[in-house]
Design a protein around this motif. Structure first.
Motif, PDB file in Angstrom:
ATOM      1  N   THR A 168       0.815  -1.221   0.000  1.00 54.49           N
ATOM      2  CA  THR A 168       0.000   0.000   0.000  1.00 54.49           C
ATOM      3  C   THR A 168       0.845   1.266   0.000  1.00 54.49           C
ATOM      4  OG1 THR A 168      -0.172   0.050   2.428  1.00 54.49           O
ATOM      5  CG2 THR A 168      -1.932  -1.093   1.207  1.00 54.49           C
ATOM      6  N   HIS A 169       1.994   1.231   0.723  1.00 54.50           N
ATOM      7  CA  HIS A 169       2.856   2.411   0.753  1.00 54.50           C
ATOM      8  C   HIS A 169       4.213   2.038   1.326  1.00 54.50           C
ATOM      9  CE1 HIS A 169       1.010   2.411   4.734  1.00 54.50           C
ATOM     10  NE2 HIS A 169       1.827   3.357   5.167  1.00 54.50           N
ATOM     11  N   ALA A 170       5.125   3.015   1.350  1.00 57.55           N
ATOM     12  CA  ALA A 170       6.537   2.715   1.589  1.00 57.55           C
ATOM     13  C   ALA A 170       6.930   2.650   3.062  1.00 57.55           C
ATOM     14  CB  ALA A 170       7.410   3.759   0.883  1.00 57.55           C
ATOM     15  N   HIS A 171       6.033   2.976   3.979  1.00 59.60           N
ATOM     16  CA  HIS A 171       6.400   2.936   5.401  1.00 59.60           C
ATOM     17  C   HIS A 171       6.866   1.538   5.793  1.00 59.60           C
ATOM     18  CE1 HIS A 171       3.812   6.751   6.310  1.00 59.60           C
ATOM     19  NE2 HIS A 171       5.042   7.045   5.900  1.00 59.60           N
ATOM     20  N   PHE A 172       7.839   1.507   6.734  1.00 61.49           N
ATOM     21  CA  PHE A 172       8.517   0.239   7.065  1.00 61.49           C
ATOM     22  C   PHE A 172       7.553  -0.824   7.551  1.00 61.49           C
ATOM     23  CE2 PHE A 172       8.512  -0.150  11.712  1.00 61.49           C
ATOM     24  CZ  PHE A 172       7.997   1.085  12.074  1.00 61.49           C
ATOM     25  N   ASP A 173       6.474  -0.412   8.217  1.00 61.99           N
ATOM     26  CA  ASP A 173       5.546  -1.399   8.779  1.00 61.99           C
ATOM     27  C   ASP A 173       4.618  -1.988   7.716  1.00 61.99           C
ATOM     28  OD1 ASP A 173       4.531   1.311   8.830  1.00 61.99           O
ATOM     29  OD2 ASP A 173       2.806   0.592   9.993  1.00 61.99           O
ATOM     30  N   HIS A 174       4.921  -1.696   6.421  1.00 62.70           N
ATOM     31  CA  HIS A 174       4.141  -2.250   5.309  1.00 62.70           C
ATOM     32  C   HIS A 174       5.037  -2.861   4.229  1.00 62.70           C
ATOM     33  CE1 HIS A 174       0.424  -0.275   6.765  1.00 62.70           C
ATOM     34  NE2 HIS A 174       1.342   0.473   7.365  1.00 62.70           N
ATOM     35  N   LEU A 175       6.328  -2.598   4.358  1.00 65.79           N
ATOM     36  CA  LEU A 175       7.261  -2.951   3.288  1.00 65.79           C
ATOM     37  C   LEU A 175       8.453  -3.779   3.782  1.00 65.79           C
ATOM     38  CD1 LEU A 175       7.943  -2.285   0.257  1.00 65.79           C
ATOM     39  CD2 LEU A 175       9.199  -0.281   1.095  1.00 65.79           C
TER      40      LEU A 175
ATOM     41  N   HIS B  62      -5.523   8.556   2.162  1.00 66.63           N
ATOM     42  CA  HIS B  62      -5.026   9.838   2.683  1.00 66.63           C
ATOM     43  C   HIS B  62      -4.044   9.555   3.802  1.00 66.63           C
ATOM     44  CE1 HIS B  62      -7.595  12.273   0.238  1.00 66.63           C
ATOM     45  NE2 HIS B  62      -8.657  11.615   0.615  1.00 66.63           N
ATOM     46  N   HIS B  63      -2.758   9.684   3.485  1.00 64.46           N
ATOM     47  CA  HIS B  63      -1.700   9.283   4.401  1.00 64.46           C
ATOM     48  C   HIS B  63      -0.404   9.877   3.855  1.00 64.46           C
ATOM     49  CE1 HIS B  63      -0.240   6.595   7.550  1.00 64.46           C
ATOM     50  NE2 HIS B  63       0.602   6.002   6.739  1.00 64.46           N
ATOM     51  N   SER B  64       0.739   9.346   4.229  1.00 61.74           N
ATOM     52  CA  SER B  64       2.012   9.725   3.624  1.00 61.74           C
ATOM     53  C   SER B  64       2.714   8.440   3.212  1.00 61.74           C
ATOM     54  CB  SER B  64       2.862  10.542   4.606  1.00 61.74           C
ATOM     55  OG  SER B  64       3.092   9.799   5.781  1.00 61.74           O
TER      56      SER B  64
ATOM     57  N   GLY C 256      -5.768   0.217   3.594  1.00 62.75           N
ATOM     58  CA  GLY C 256      -4.393   0.657   3.845  1.00 62.75           C
ATOM     59  C   GLY C 256      -4.375   1.632   5.011  1.00 62.75           C
ATOM     60  N   ASP C 257      -3.317   2.423   5.108  1.00 61.18           N
ATOM     61  CA  ASP C 257      -3.245   3.467   6.137  1.00 61.18           C
ATOM     62  C   ASP C 257      -3.949   4.687   5.582  1.00 61.18           C
ATOM     63  OD1 ASP C 257      -1.642   1.696   7.493  1.00 61.18           O
ATOM     64  OD2 ASP C 257       0.026   3.099   7.788  1.00 61.18           O
ATOM     65  N   THR C 258      -5.037   5.089   6.215  1.00 59.00           N
ATOM     66  CA  THR C 258      -5.774   6.246   5.712  1.00 59.00           C
ATOM     67  C   THR C 258      -6.711   6.797   6.768  1.00 59.00           C
ATOM     68  OG1 THR C 258      -7.163   7.072   3.895  1.00 59.00           O
ATOM     69  CG2 THR C 258      -7.669   4.875   4.740  1.00 59.00           C
TER      70      THR C 258
END
Ligand code: NI
Ligand code: MN
Length: 233
Positions: free
Chosen positions: A49-56, A110-112, A140-142
């Protein structure tokens, strides 16, 4: 064959579509609540979903070991390539791609989205899956957002969402109250909580959350422990 969803902890999900296994947001070895080690995971495709460490965090190791293709945004695909992952599919918001058992569409969130070193990781996303005859939305994170009304609309054959997987941890994402607002728009049959209880700042009473969802008549809310599965009805 029905679709089976397994939560391994935090925001990591294994989805058996009947034609293969999708792994969403691989975070195992550094996840305090994970039910699995990265080396034991088997999958045919990885969705990020996105590049944050807790997802990648474990995407590189699992992609290299299994040969699974990684579906993700363009910036993450480039980063994975630089880290030796051979099979990536670079996408962006609104794009749809084939996965074992059906399709995956990249939706807004809506996240970073930055890598662990602070560099730009593209836009964050959610996933809308049509797999194995089921329609599954992973937010995802939103935060909650009004487009969830569109995401929850039935497809052309009148098939609405079977499952919505929403973050309830608050602080970095929507919390329990806003997740109820999200469910009013998404109208899924089943609601599953994600992205909570991993660390103290995102601790939540998921049983109370499920009670509130059911009391409001919004969905059949189920609470899983890490390692538990639910079969899509
Ligand atoms: Ni995040
Ligand atoms: Mn996160």
């Amino acid at each position: 064959m029905p679709v089976t969803l397994t939560w391994t902890g935090h925001a990591t999900w294994l989805i058996d579509t009947g034609a293969g296994t999708l792994l969403v947001d691989p975070f195992f070895d550094e996840c305090p609540t994970s039910s699995m080690r990265a080396q034991d995971v088997d999958c045919d495709a990885i969705l990020v979903t996105h590049a944050h460490f807790d997802h990648l965090a474990d995407a590189v190791a699992i992609a290299k070991r299994t040969g699974a293709s990684v579906l993700c945004n363009f910036e993450i695909a480039q980063w994975l390539g630089r880290h030796g992952v051979a099979k990536t599919l670079a996408m962006n918001i609104g794009g749809r791609a084939d996965v074992p058992g059906g399709h995956a569409k990249m939706e807004i969130a809506h996240h970073s989205s930055s890598f662990a070193d602070g560099t730009y990781g593209g836009n964050p996303a959610g996933w809308l899956l049509d797999v194995g005859g089921s329609r599954i939305y992973l937010a995802g994170d939103t935060s909650v957002f009004l487009d969830m009304e569109r995401i929850g609309r039935p497809d052309q054959s009148g098939h609405g969402l079977d499952v919505a997987i929403l973050p309830i941890g608050d602080l970095f994402t929507m919390g329990p109250a806003d997740s109820l607002e999200a469910l009013r728009m998404l109208k899924p049959k089943v609601a599953l909580p994600s992205h909570y209880d991993t660390w103290p700042p995102i601790a939540q009473d998921a049983t109370a959350w499920a009670g509130a969802v059911r009391a409001a008549g919004l969905a059949d809310a189920r609470v899983l422990r890490p390692g538990e599965s639910v079969v899509v009805p």
